[in-house]
Design a protein around this motif. Sequence first.
Motif, short mmCIF file in Angstrom:
data_model
loop_
_atom_site.label_atom_id
_atom_site.label_comp_id
_atom_site.label_asym_id
_atom_site.label_seq_id
_atom_site.Cartn_x
_atom_site.Cartn_y
_atom_site.Cartn_z
N UNK A 105 25.50 9.52 50.20
CA UNK A 105 25.75 10.69 51.05
C UNK A 105 26.44 10.26 52.34
N UNK A 106 26.09 9.09 52.85
CA UNK A 106 26.77 8.59 54.04
C UNK A 106 28.25 8.39 53.80
N UNK A 107 28.61 7.89 52.61
CA UNK A 107 30.02 7.73 52.26
C UNK A 107 30.71 9.08 52.14
N UNK A 108 30.04 10.05 51.51
CA UNK A 108 30.63 11.38 51.37
C UNK A 108 30.81 12.06 52.72
N UNK A 109 29.92 11.79 53.65
CA UNK A 109 30.02 12.40 54.99
C UNK A 109 31.19 11.85 55.80
N UNK A 110 31.82 10.78 55.32
CA UNK A 110 33.03 10.28 55.98
C UNK A 110 34.16 11.31 55.89
N UNK A 111 34.05 12.21 54.90
CA UNK A 111 35.13 13.18 54.66
C UNK A 111 34.66 14.63 54.82
N UNK A 112 33.36 14.86 54.82
CA UNK A 112 32.85 16.22 54.83
C UNK A 112 33.08 16.91 56.17
N UNK A 113 33.64 18.11 56.12
CA UNK A 113 33.80 18.91 57.34
C UNK A 113 32.45 19.48 57.79
N UNK A 114 31.61 19.76 56.81
CA UNK A 114 30.23 20.17 57.08
C UNK A 114 29.32 19.07 56.57
N UNK A 115 28.47 18.47 57.40
CA UNK A 115 27.69 17.31 56.97
C UNK A 115 26.67 17.65 55.88
N UNK A 116 26.44 16.66 55.04
CA UNK A 116 25.41 16.77 54.01
C UNK A 116 24.14 16.16 54.56
N UNK A 117 23.02 16.89 54.47
CA UNK A 117 21.78 16.47 55.13
C UNK A 117 20.64 16.42 54.11
N UNK A 118 19.92 15.31 54.04
CA UNK A 118 18.72 15.20 53.22
C UNK A 118 17.53 15.67 54.05
N UNK A 119 16.88 16.73 53.60
CA UNK A 119 15.74 17.25 54.36
C UNK A 119 14.54 16.30 54.31
N UNK A 120 14.38 15.59 53.22
CA UNK A 120 13.28 14.64 53.08
C UNK A 120 13.86 13.24 53.06
N UNK A 121 13.56 12.42 54.09
CA UNK A 121 14.12 11.06 54.14
C UNK A 121 13.79 10.23 52.91
N UNK A 122 12.66 10.53 52.24
CA UNK A 122 12.29 9.76 51.07
C UNK A 122 13.29 9.93 49.93
N UNK A 123 14.05 11.03 49.95
CA UNK A 123 15.06 11.24 48.91
C UNK A 123 16.16 10.18 48.97
N UNK A 124 16.34 9.59 50.14
CA UNK A 124 17.40 8.61 50.32
C UNK A 124 17.25 7.38 49.47
N UNK A 125 16.03 7.10 48.98
CA UNK A 125 15.81 5.90 48.17
C UNK A 125 16.15 6.11 46.70
N UNK A 126 16.41 7.34 46.29
CA UNK A 126 16.82 7.59 44.92
C UNK A 126 18.12 6.85 44.62
N UNK A 127 18.25 6.39 43.37
CA UNK A 127 19.42 5.59 42.99
C UNK A 127 20.38 6.41 42.12
N UNK A 128 21.67 6.29 42.42
CA UNK A 128 22.70 7.04 41.68
C UNK A 128 23.70 6.06 41.08
N UNK A 129 24.31 6.49 39.99
CA UNK A 129 25.35 5.71 39.33
C UNK A 129 26.45 6.66 38.88
N UNK A 130 27.72 6.22 39.00
CA UNK A 130 28.80 7.06 38.50
C UNK A 130 30.05 6.99 39.34
N UNK A 131 30.99 7.82 38.94
CA UNK A 131 32.27 7.92 39.64
C UNK A 131 32.28 9.24 40.41
N UNK A 132 32.53 9.16 41.71
CA UNK A 132 32.43 10.33 42.56
C UNK A 132 33.71 10.53 43.37
N UNK A 133 34.13 11.79 43.47
CA UNK A 133 35.23 12.11 44.37
C UNK A 133 34.62 12.54 45.69
N UNK A 134 34.61 11.60 46.62
CA UNK A 134 33.90 11.81 47.88
C UNK A 134 34.58 12.82 48.79
#
Length: 364
Positions: free
Chosen positions: A306-335
């Motif tokens: 999400x930090x990488x995606x926020x480099x481009x987001x005009x409106x920031x993406x916010x995780x309401x629960x900090x614990x969600x930040x530890x979830x692991x993702x895999x894949x190809x994303x258009x940030x």
Amino acid sequence: MVEPWEDGTEPSSLKIEAAALITRVLSDPTDQNLAACKAWYDRGEQHRSAFSSVIFTAPVPDEVRRRIETALGQNFPTLPGLPNGQQAAPASERAATQPKPWGNNRSRTDRLARPRTRVQRAIWIGIGATASAAIIALAIGLTPNLTTGPMLTSAKAENFETGHGVIRTFSLADGTAMTLDSDSRVEVTMDRARRHALLRQGRARFIVKQDSRPFTIEAAGGEVVSDHATVDVELDSAHRVDVRLREGVANVQSGGEAAQPLVIDRPMTYSSENPRASADAAPPAETRDWPEGWADYRTVSLAKLIGEANRYAKTPIILDDPDLGSLQATGRFKLTDTETFVSRIAEPFGLRVTHRKDGIHLSR
């Protein structure tokens, strides 16, 4: 009353200035005067066009022409049959050809110079089939006052930057293509001996145009050097540098160590705290397509992604629960596509997406 030109043609002030700069180099081919040509030439398309037009017919000796072309990073065509290799006439001969001072009712162009024959005007106007040393002698004698301003200073740095969410490609004076990522800033300096780019912030891709001058990319005290390559260099907020060679040949040098050759698609990293460059055996992402907004992650934390995606987001993406930040993702994303990105990461984790004034919120 201003006397008309014999053929009704009067040179533009830019061509007069270009002629003055060229003849100044002919009479005194110092680095300072070459730098003046470069600074003037780089001021815009009209300046470049005027300079090219004038030097086309100027009888410039081959060695001087080569130095001018090296300083400006540009080869200029020569009028066929032009007698190069001629030397400027001595000052006594120049004085004999110089017009007398004119009254205050003359135009600015008239006050700068008014060659008296069509042949003499060739160097000023940048047209005609022949030229001679007498033209150069006249031009040297009529050089306008260019002793102030940026034209007589050494090569100046040119700043390039992008705003938030913007990825933009610039064409540098030597033909190198430079793409800047969002919120990036680079300072570029070029002269007849070197090409230098200082990355002050963000990420940049350099498609280095082949040239006898080495191209140096500086970041956090280290340097990447190449004559012909495609290189990505990133400087993050912690002053950590990530260098990736995409094509060609380049070396990286940092921390006083010997230069190390870069291997295509094998990252090298260093930082202000750990200046010795070392290979990153397991980079978290493949970023070859970042200029198009894409990144491939083997595994990455949701907070990092999400930090990488926020480099481009005009409106920031916010995780309401900090614990969600530890979830692991895999894949190809258009940030760079914020809405699609949010939808894609919300679904597999079962997250709720809420749009508020302060940003796009993700919650359980």
